[in-house]
Design a protein around this motif. Structure first.
Motif, PDB file in Angstrom:
ATOM      1  N   GLN A   1      44.000  32.048  48.516  1.00 27.19           N
ATOM      2  CA  GLN A   1      42.539  32.011  48.570  1.00 27.19           C
ATOM      3  C   GLN A   1      41.926  33.177  47.794  1.00 27.19           C
ATOM      4  O   GLN A   1      40.943  33.015  47.077  1.00 27.19           O
ATOM      5  N   GLN A   2      42.539  34.352  47.919  1.00 30.52           N
ATOM      6  CA  GLN A   2      42.059  35.524  47.200  1.00 30.52           C
ATOM      7  C   GLN A   2      42.210  35.344  45.694  1.00 30.52           C
ATOM      8  O   GLN A   2      41.346  35.775  44.909  1.00 30.52           O
ATOM      9  N   ALA A   3      43.281  34.695  45.283  1.00 22.80           N
ATOM     10  CA  ALA A   3      43.506  34.457  43.852  1.00 22.80           C
ATOM     11  C   ALA A   3      42.469  33.507  43.266  1.00 22.80           C
ATOM     12  O   ALA A   3      42.134  33.595  42.080  1.00 22.80           O
TER      13      ALA A   3
ATOM     14  N   HIS B   1      36.781  46.027  32.748  1.00 17.70           N
ATOM     15  CA  HIS B   1      37.930  45.459  32.039  1.00 17.70           C
ATOM     16  C   HIS B   1      38.188  44.004  32.444  1.00 17.70           C
ATOM     17  O   HIS B   1      39.170  43.404  31.991  1.00 17.70           O
ATOM     18  N   GLY B   2      37.336  43.461  33.301  1.00 16.68           N
ATOM     19  CA  GLY B   2      37.519  42.084  33.746  1.00 16.68           C
ATOM     20  C   GLY B   2      38.611  41.919  34.783  1.00 16.68           C
ATOM     21  O   GLY B   2      39.133  40.815  34.967  1.00 16.68           O
ATOM     22  N   ILE B   3      38.965  43.002  35.482  1.00 11.72           N
ATOM     23  CA  ILE B   3      40.024  42.968  36.494  1.00 11.72           C
ATOM     24  C   ILE B   3      39.411  43.107  37.883  1.00 11.72           C
ATOM     25  O   ILE B   3      38.670  44.060  38.127  1.00 11.72           O
ATOM     26  N   ARG B   4      39.711  42.182  38.765  1.00 13.76           N
ATOM     27  CA  ARG B   4      39.271  42.287  40.155  1.00 13.76           C
ATOM     28  C   ARG B   4      40.393  42.872  41.009  1.00 13.76           C
ATOM     29  O   ARG B   4      41.565  42.563  40.806  1.00 13.76           O
ATOM     30  N   VAL B   5      40.017  43.695  41.969  1.00  9.86           N
ATOM     31  CA  VAL B   5      40.979  44.320  42.874  1.00  9.86           C
ATOM     32  C   VAL B   5      40.506  44.084  44.303  1.00  9.86           C
ATOM     33  O   VAL B   5      39.346  44.373  44.636  1.00  9.86           O
ATOM     34  N   GLY B   6      41.373  43.549  45.131  1.00  5.61           N
ATOM     35  CA  GLY B   6      41.014  43.289  46.528  1.00  5.61           C
ATOM     36  C   GLY B   6      42.202  43.516  47.436  1.00  5.61           C
ATOM     37  O   GLY B   6      43.340  43.671  46.978  1.00  5.61           O
TER      38      GLY B   6
ATOM     39  N   LYS C   1      44.701  44.161  31.690  1.00 10.97           N
ATOM     40  CA  LYS C   1      43.459  44.241  30.910  1.00 10.97           C
ATOM     41  C   LYS C   1      43.424  43.272  29.738  1.00 10.97           C
ATOM     42  O   LYS C   1      42.348  42.986  29.212  1.00 10.97           O
ATOM     43  N   VAL C   2      44.576  42.753  29.340  1.00  7.37           N
ATOM     44  CA  VAL C   2      44.610  41.784  28.229  1.00  7.37           C
ATOM     45  C   VAL C   2      44.755  40.353  28.738  1.00  7.37           C
ATOM     46  O   VAL C   2      44.997  39.438  27.958  1.00  7.37           O
ATOM     47  N   THR C   3      44.582  40.173  30.054  1.00  8.08           N
ATOM     48  CA  THR C   3      44.759  38.857  30.669  1.00  8.08           C
ATOM     49  C   THR C   3      43.442  38.368  31.260  1.00  8.08           C
ATOM     50  O   THR C   3      42.826  39.067  32.066  1.00  8.08           O
ATOM     51  N   PRO C   4      42.987  37.176  30.893  1.00  6.37           N
ATOM     52  CA  PRO C   4      41.754  36.642  31.488  1.00  6.37           C
ATOM     53  C   PRO C   4      41.900  36.472  32.999  1.00  6.37           C
ATOM     54  O   PRO C   4      42.949  36.060  33.490  1.00  6.37           O
ATOM     55  N   ASP C   5      40.832  36.801  33.726  1.00  6.11           N
ATOM     56  CA  ASP C   5      40.777  36.613  35.188  1.00  6.11           C
ATOM     57  C   ASP C   5      41.877  37.374  35.925  1.00  6.11           C
ATOM     58  O   ASP C   5      42.332  36.938  36.998  1.00  6.11           O
ATOM     59  N   ALA C   6      42.280  38.508  35.400  1.00  7.75           N
ATOM     60  CA  ALA C   6      43.362  39.279  36.024  1.00  7.75           C
ATOM     61  C   ALA C   6      42.927  39.835  37.374  1.00  7.75           C
ATOM     62  O   ALA C   6      41.756  40.176  37.579  1.00  7.75           O
ATOM     63  N   GLN C   7      43.905  39.950  38.268  1.00  7.83           N
ATOM     64  CA  GLN C   7      43.633  40.453  39.611  1.00  7.83           C
ATOM     65  C   GLN C   7      44.775  41.317  40.121  1.00  7.83           C
ATOM     66  O   GLN C   7      45.938  41.107  39.755  1.00  7.83           O
ATOM     67  N   VAL C   8      44.417  42.235  40.991  1.00  9.24           N
ATOM     68  CA  VAL C   8      45.388  42.956  41.823  1.00  9.24           C
ATOM     69  C   VAL C   8      45.041  42.639  43.276  1.00  9.24           C
ATOM     70  O   VAL C   8      43.877  42.748  43.677  1.00  9.24           O
ATOM     71  N   ILE C   9      46.034  42.229  44.029  1.00 12.45           N
ATOM     72  CA  ILE C   9      45.850  42.014  45.461  1.00 12.45           C
ATOM     73  C   ILE C   9      46.770  42.979  46.189  1.00 12.45           C
ATOM     74  O   ILE C   9      47.992  42.958  45.997  1.00 12.45           O
ATOM     75  N   ASN C  10      46.185  43.836  47.006  1.00 10.65           N
ATOM     76  CA  ASN C  10      46.937  44.831  47.762  1.00 10.65           C
ATOM     77  C   ASN C  10      47.121  44.378  49.201  1.00 10.65           C
ATOM     78  O   ASN C  10      46.203  43.806  49.800  1.00 10.65           O
TER      79      ASN C  10
END
Length: 253
Positions: free
Chosen positions: A213-215, A168-173, A122-131
């Protein structure tokens, strides 16, 4: 500087992803229960950060995240939940403890990593979780019932958190490939009819490219391979009975 923390990083898809992201200038962190293979990959990549860890160990998960992010101003650009286990076979012939372990690693482990990572994401710009999802998360797959169930859970969590964490600006895919040519598949002693009919046509390196690609361009679900993209697309519009019929046909003896 972009950074990525990878669970299940010692081999297969995790290792291929580590190599790709490292080659493209990212700071890479490696997590796995296999210490020897993990240390070998770390050395190959010039001594990148790594830690032996079981994703089912909540305390170890929190400690690993704290240690890795301390090297990056408390930030985490990308968490790749790649750790997972698989067992092919008839449901009743697999010990209940093994079914439970599949769910413990593939679901609870992923939950623990993602929950503990939130403070850093949440404190990182463009943060992502890839599952690491699966084609078997689209429809229940015979002879891999508990694994399929675990990937249904991953799919549901992914959809929920992508909506919930956008504030929170976090994408999850998630990534949704069919069978991939890794030791996890080749070491199985039971050959599901669906695998025999569809074949194993994807490499770990192809999945790593999909992570890349997802990133760069996040999607909630990223189906992989031309055939599964077609199946995934048609499943959005076709009646459930047709998808069930196709799966039944693929899985018949």
């Amino acid at each position: 500087m972009n950074n990525i923390l990878i669970t299940g990083a010692a081999s297969g898809i995790g290792a291929a992803t580590a190599r790709l992201f490292h080659s493209r200038g990212w700071q890479v962190g490696l997590l796995d229960i296999n210490h020897a293979a993990l240390a070998s990959l770390s050395a190959e990549l010039g001594g990148v950060w790594h830690a032996e860890m079981d994703v089912a160990d909540a305390g170890a998960v929190q400690e690993a995240l704290k240690d890795f992010t301390s090297l990056h101003n408390g930030q985490l650009r990308l968490l790749f939940n790649c750790a997972g286990i698989l067992r092919f076979g008839c449901f009743e012939n697999i010990e209940l403890a093994e079914h439970a372990r599949i769910l413990q690693i593939n679901v609870l482990g992923l939950l623990q990593m993602t929950h503990a990572a939130f403070a850093y994401l949440k404190v990182t710009p463009d943060a992502q979780v890839i599952n690491m999802g699966s084609a078997s998360g689209l429809y229940g797959t015979p002879h891999m019932a508990s694994y399929s169930a675990s990937k249904f859970a991953v799919r549901g969590l992914t959809e929920a958190l992508d909506l919930e964490w956008r504030q929170h600006g976090i994408r999850v895919g998630d990534l949704m490939p069919p069978f991939v040519r890794t030791a996890m598949v080749s070491s199985q002693t039971f050959l599901p009819p669906a695998l025999r009919r569809l074949g194993v046509n994807l490499s770990a390196e192809q999945i790593a490219l999909a992570v890349w690609q997802q990133a760069q361009s996040a999607k909630v679900h990223r189906p992989i391979s031309a055939l599964f993209k077609l199946m995934y697309g048609s499943a959005q519009f076709s009646p459930a009975w047709l998808t069930r019929w196709i799966m039944g046909w693929l899985s018949r003896p």
